[in-house]
Design a protein around this motif. Structure first.
Motif, mmCIF file in Angstrom:
data_model
loop_
_atom_site.group_PDB
_atom_site.id
_atom_site.type_symbol
_atom_site.label_atom_id
_atom_site.label_comp_id
_atom_site.label_asym_id
_atom_site.label_seq_id
_atom_site.Cartn_x
_atom_site.Cartn_y
_atom_site.Cartn_z
ATOM 1 N N PRO A 126 0.759 -1.433 0.147
ATOM 2 C CA PRO A 126 0.117 -0.211 0.543
ATOM 3 C C PRO A 126 1.166 1.767 -0.003
ATOM 4 O O PRO A 126 0.814 2.102 1.205
ATOM 5 N N GLU A 127 1.100 1.959 -1.018
ATOM 6 C CA GLU A 127 2.459 2.758 -1.184
ATOM 7 C C GLU A 127 1.279 4.359 -0.784
ATOM 8 O O GLU A 127 2.276 5.337 -0.060
ATOM 9 N N ASN A 128 0.475 3.995 -1.451
ATOM 10 C CA ASN A 128 -0.672 4.693 -0.981
ATOM 11 C C ASN A 128 -0.883 5.523 0.896
ATOM 12 O O ASN A 128 -2.073 6.021 0.421
ATOM 13 N N LYS A 129 -0.519 4.816 1.718
ATOM 14 C CA LYS A 129 -0.545 4.498 2.443
ATOM 15 C C LYS A 129 0.809 4.505 3.075
ATOM 16 O O LYS A 129 0.865 4.779 4.629
ATOM 17 N N GLY A 130 1.215 5.364 2.728
ATOM 18 C CA GLY A 130 3.003 5.970 3.154
ATOM 19 C C GLY A 130 4.117 4.968 3.310
ATOM 20 O O GLY A 130 4.939 4.765 3.618
ATOM 21 N N TYR A 131 3.711 3.514 2.494
ATOM 22 C CA TYR A 131 4.500 1.946 2.482
ATOM 23 C C TYR A 131 5.635 2.640 1.581
ATOM 24 O O TYR A 131 5.625 3.079 0.089
ATOM 25 N N LYS A 132 7.169 2.282 1.458
ATOM 26 C CA LYS A 132 7.825 2.816 0.339
ATOM 27 C C LYS A 132 8.661 1.968 0.098
ATOM 28 O O LYS A 132 9.509 1.282 1.475
ATOM 29 N N GLU A 133 9.036 1.308 -0.574
ATOM 30 C CA GLU A 133 10.823 0.266 -0.615
ATOM 31 C C GLU A 133 11.890 0.242 0.014
ATOM 32 O O GLU A 133 12.046 1.465 -0.441
ATOM 33 N N GLN A 134 12.182 -0.901 0.274
ATOM 34 C CA GLN A 134 13.266 -0.302 1.346
ATOM 35 C C GLN A 134 15.069 -0.645 -0.127
ATOM 36 O O GLN A 134 14.458 -1.616 -0.119
ATOM 37 N N ALA A 135 15.214 -0.081 -0.098
ATOM 38 C CA ALA A 135 16.803 -0.342 -0.703
ATOM 39 C C ALA A 135 17.890 -1.318 -0.296
ATOM 40 O O ALA A 135 17.053 -2.027 0.978
#
Length: 194
Positions: free
Chosen positions: A51-60
């Motif tokens: 859920p990117e629209n809920k603030g999740y971001k892919e970790q490097a």
């Protein structure tokens, strides 16, 4: 060119097209639907939405634990309030979804409360679609940038084996109530096994 030769070529082309479509269908069919506003974690064994629209971001890759093939995090004020992770080849001697789920379930941890376990069918090749979903709850330890000790957390793990018999475990953990039941179901429904 005679009419018979033209018909033979047309029949041959039609047969080749039909065989091609059958081969494509046998390779897994359509990928799973990822909800609008979501991102996708892509690994060699599967892809899964988050859920990117809920603030999740892919970790490097350089920032995630070695055991994780892919991770998406939600951080609030430096605290990790949600995480989607993919682990591959995490257990030996695992041949099917039940064994993968048993191994993944052992990693849930002491003190966790299992709420439900069910068999699910994922998108992907026929031989790799079977998986098992485990819903659980636990209390945050407060360690490693997690919420304050005792914070109620919700979790879902989906485990199975891919088309090359590599076991996988896809996990989402979040502060209880931060993700709806529909979000958790959409997470499971977004998995495409390769």
């Amino acid at each position: 060119m005679t009419t018979t030769m033209k018909m033979s070529r047309a029949i041959g082309a039609a047969a080749a097209a039909a065989i091609g479509l059958a081969l494509l269908a046998g390779c897994g069919g359509d990928p799973a639907a990822v909800p609008e506003g979501w991102g996708t974690l892509d690994t060699k064994s599967l892809s899964v939405g988050y859920p990117e629209n809920k603030g999740y971001k892919e970790q490097a890759k350089a920032d995630r634990a070695e055991a994780n093939a892919a991770v998406a995090l939600k951080k609030e004020g430096g605290v990790r309030s949600g995480m989607v992770s993919v682990q591959l080849d995490f257990a030996t001697g695992v041949d099917d979804a039940a064994e993968a789920a048993a191994a993944a379930g052992a990693g849930i941890g002491l003190g966790a409360t299992r709420k439900n376990t069910e068999d699910v069918r994922l998108a992907g090749p026929e031989g790799a679609r079977d998986a098992r979903r485990i819903d659980y709850e636990f209390l945050s330890s407060g360690k490693d940038e997690t919420p304050a000790p005792g914070t109620r957390m919700t979790g879902v793990v989906v485990a199975g084996v891919d088309s090359k018999d590599v076991p996988f475990a896809v996990r989402i953990n979040a502060v209880k109530g931060a993700l709806s039941k529909q979000d958790l179901d959409a997470f499971v429904d977004s998995i495409t096994v390769k």
